[in-house]
Design a protein around this motif. Structure first.
Motif, mmCIF file in Angstrom:
data_model
loop_
_atom_site.group_PDB
_atom_site.id
_atom_site.type_symbol
_atom_site.label_atom_id
_atom_site.label_comp_id
_atom_site.label_asym_id
_atom_site.label_seq_id
_atom_site.Cartn_x
_atom_site.Cartn_y
_atom_site.Cartn_z
ATOM 1 N N LYS A 123 -15.288 47.573 -65.209
ATOM 2 C CA LYS A 123 -15.551 47.065 -66.557
ATOM 3 C C LYS A 123 -16.660 45.993 -66.532
ATOM 4 O O LYS A 123 -17.534 45.967 -67.403
ATOM 5 C CB LYS A 123 -14.243 46.471 -67.106
ATOM 6 C CG LYS A 123 -14.346 45.813 -68.464
ATOM 7 C CD LYS A 123 -14.181 46.789 -69.601
ATOM 8 C CE LYS A 123 -14.340 46.083 -70.943
ATOM 9 N NZ LYS A 123 -14.673 47.005 -72.017
ATOM 10 N N SER A 124 -16.626 45.117 -65.525
ATOM 11 C CA SER A 124 -17.640 44.071 -65.393
ATOM 12 C C SER A 124 -19.028 44.682 -65.242
ATOM 13 O O SER A 124 -19.980 44.256 -65.888
ATOM 14 C CB SER A 124 -17.350 43.191 -64.172
ATOM 15 O OG SER A 124 -16.113 42.550 -64.315
ATOM 16 N N PRO B 96 -5.951 45.529 -62.996
ATOM 17 C CA PRO B 96 -6.639 44.895 -61.872
ATOM 18 C C PRO B 96 -7.722 45.776 -61.240
ATOM 19 O O PRO B 96 -8.827 45.309 -60.985
ATOM 20 C CB PRO B 96 -5.508 44.617 -60.872
ATOM 21 C CG PRO B 96 -4.296 44.463 -61.706
ATOM 22 C CD PRO B 96 -4.478 45.366 -62.890
ATOM 23 N N ILE C 175 -11.082 45.939 -63.353
ATOM 24 C CA ILE C 175 -11.849 44.744 -63.743
ATOM 25 C C ILE C 175 -13.298 44.846 -63.262
ATOM 26 O O ILE C 175 -14.242 44.592 -64.016
ATOM 27 C CB ILE C 175 -11.186 43.450 -63.201
ATOM 28 C CG1 ILE C 175 -9.814 43.244 -63.884
ATOM 29 C CG2 ILE C 175 -12.069 42.231 -63.458
ATOM 30 C CD1 ILE C 175 -9.000 42.070 -63.343
ATOM 31 N N ILE D 2 -20.298 46.030 -68.496
ATOM 32 C CA ILE D 2 -20.799 44.965 -69.383
ATOM 33 C C ILE D 2 -22.183 44.494 -68.920
ATOM 34 O O ILE D 2 -23.087 44.285 -69.739
ATOM 35 C CB ILE D 2 -19.798 43.780 -69.436
ATOM 36 C CG1 ILE D 2 -18.458 44.255 -70.037
ATOM 37 C CG2 ILE D 2 -20.363 42.612 -70.258
ATOM 38 C CD1 ILE D 2 -17.328 43.231 -69.944
ATOM 39 N N THR E 22 -7.713 35.717 -63.904
ATOM 40 C CA THR E 22 -6.261 35.957 -63.886
ATOM 41 C C THR E 22 -5.521 34.811 -63.181
ATOM 42 O O THR E 22 -4.367 34.533 -63.507
ATOM 43 C CB THR E 22 -5.897 37.295 -63.195
ATOM 44 O OG1 THR E 22 -6.480 37.322 -61.891
ATOM 45 C CG2 THR E 22 -6.384 38.479 -63.998
ATOM 46 N N VAL F 287 -15.078 39.712 -67.569
ATOM 47 C CA VAL F 287 -13.833 40.177 -68.191
ATOM 48 C C VAL F 287 -12.839 39.015 -68.268
ATOM 49 O O VAL F 287 -12.346 38.545 -67.247
ATOM 50 C CB VAL F 287 -13.224 41.353 -67.399
ATOM 51 C CG1 VAL F 287 -11.882 41.760 -67.987
ATOM 52 C CG2 VAL F 287 -14.186 42.540 -67.398
ATOM 53 N N MET G 76 -5.308 32.125 -65.942
ATOM 54 C CA MET G 76 -4.319 32.506 -66.969
ATOM 55 C C MET G 76 -2.911 32.387 -66.409
ATOM 56 O O MET G 76 -1.992 31.960 -67.120
ATOM 57 C CB MET G 76 -4.595 33.932 -67.452
ATOM 58 C CG MET G 76 -5.928 34.037 -68.188
ATOM 59 S SD MET G 76 -6.211 35.654 -68.990
ATOM 60 C CE MET G 76 -6.617 36.692 -67.616
ATOM 61 N N GLU H 130 -8.378 40.445 -73.072
ATOM 62 C CA GLU H 130 -8.397 41.908 -72.957
ATOM 63 C C GLU H 130 -7.414 42.352 -71.886
ATOM 64 O O GLU H 130 -7.325 41.734 -70.830
ATOM 65 C CB GLU H 130 -9.782 42.367 -72.513
ATOM 66 C CG GLU H 130 -10.736 42.613 -73.652
ATOM 67 C CD GLU H 130 -11.946 43.372 -73.127
ATOM 68 O OE1 GLU H 130 -11.951 44.613 -73.212
ATOM 69 O OE2 GLU H 130 -12.852 42.714 -72.620
ATOM 70 N N GLY I 165 1.546 45.791 -60.014
ATOM 71 C CA GLY I 165 0.360 46.207 -60.767
ATOM 72 C C GLY I 165 -0.380 45.035 -61.393
ATOM 73 O O GLY I 165 -0.939 45.135 -62.483
ATOM 74 N N VAL I 166 -0.358 43.896 -60.703
ATOM 75 C CA VAL I 166 -1.084 42.703 -61.170
ATOM 76 C C VAL I 166 -2.085 42.291 -60.091
ATOM 77 O O VAL I 166 -2.114 42.874 -59.009
ATOM 78 C CB VAL I 166 -0.115 41.530 -61.465
ATOM 79 C CG1 VAL I 166 0.825 41.889 -62.613
ATOM 80 C CG2 VAL I 166 0.680 41.135 -60.220
ATOM 81 N N THR I 167 -2.926 41.296 -60.401
ATOM 82 C CA THR I 167 -3.920 40.889 -59.400
ATOM 83 C C THR I 167 -3.278 40.040 -58.307
ATOM 84 O O THR I 167 -2.285 39.350 -58.534
ATOM 85 C CB THR I 167 -5.073 40.081 -60.029
ATOM 86 O OG1 THR I 167 -4.553 38.846 -60.525
ATOM 87 C CG2 THR I 167 -5.745 40.842 -61.159
#
Lengths: 208, 208
Positions: B14-15, B8, B11, B18, A139, A166, A142, B4, A112-114
């Protein structure tokens, strides 16, 4: 409007002359001028004259690493496509991008991550010096910071210019604060084209 | 600054939220909104809210052509890399770029013209409907206009968003005046990333 008759091999020179004219009295740090101007050249966006951060000695670190055949790892196939490979490969280096790898996609989905995050973890397992060129995914940036903090990664330097809305601004400040040698375009702007332009500007200035 | 926690797959949504917030009261033509917003998404540059030109019916022409398996020809490998190929290939289409072909380089050198120009001439010999996505070279755009005028090329439509300082603005106005269906980012700005973003925005809105 009139089309100017500029010879193919003069277009780039002429473009940089126009950029200098438009910059006018604005003074750029001569150590970083070539990089900043190439970012403007690739985007026609003069905000790069003010938004770029360079850690001390980062240009020399990048040039030395390229000369020593470092890997350059990008977060997108676009950034990989935009980097001029001739000289990098001459020095024994390689431009890599793991974002499209099936194992990266599968692991990202499961956790569940990019995919960007997982592709950076994959890069941390490379054997040899690594330069990162990140133009898209905060991501990815980071994740590099996290891997460095955990002692799992020690990149030569990071070109950190993701674009977007984001966590983009935040990821760049995190990169600057990490102490890893880096070049960052502060703010929301950046892109795969900018990441490639920075690597190209730096390799074109290598003195043989 | 606080990172935030956005999942994934959220994103992008959400972008775009914004971007809409920042656009505020600015009204975008609903026919072109998805394309304009994706250009902003890929560049974080709100100038695209004002600089984009669309010829009448161009979105539908592009979508129909993609559905019918048209070739998409780019002027850079970066633009080719940035275009999402899954759906295009499902419809039988292909994303091509001739800029790196040895025959193109040799001919350009011999004639003293840009490789971009020669690569467009090569594209004009393709058998089947062609969409152009030009994000870098004004000479590519001018060459398309010349080939059309000479009756040697009849593209479905042209995405004309080269970036830069020499003949860029002029080549785009030439494209608009040519009468060929087109999408153009007026002014100096654009890029391979923008060319790819426009093609992607259009294919993502195809209703099956």
């Amino acid at each position: 409007m009139k089309i100017e008759n500029v010879k193919p091999d003069q277009i780039e020179t002429k473009s940089f002359e126009i950029i200098s004219e438009i910059l006018g009295d604005k003074v750029l740090d001569p150590r970083y001028e070539a990089v900043i101007k190439r970012c403007i050249h690739t985007s026609a966006d003069f905000e790069y004259a003010d938004s770029m951060y360079f850690s001390d000695g980062v240009i020399e670190k990048l040039q030395d690493a390229i000369k020593n055949g470092a890997y350059i790892v990008t977060d997108t196939t676009m950034a990989r496509a935009g980097i001029n490979k001739k000289r990098i490969e001459k020095y024994g280096g390689e431009v890599l991008c793991f974002i499209g790898d099936p194992d990266v996609a599968a692991e990202a989905k499961e956790r569940g991550v990019t995919r960007s995050l997982v592709s950076m973890e994959k890069a941390s397992r490379l054997d040899g010096p690594v330069i990162f060129a990140i133009g898209n995914a905060p991501t990815a940036l980071m994740s590099i910071c996290d891997l460095v903090k955990a002692g799992k990664l020690s990149p030569v330097a990071v070109v950190g210019v993701p674009v977007g809305f984001v966590n983009v601004v935040e990821s760049k400040e995190m990169m600057i604060d990490s102490g890893v040698p880096c070049i960052v375009a502060r703010g929301r702007k950046g892109g795969s084209n900018i990441a490639a332009a920075i690597i190209n500007a730096i390799q074109y200035k290598i003195v043989e």
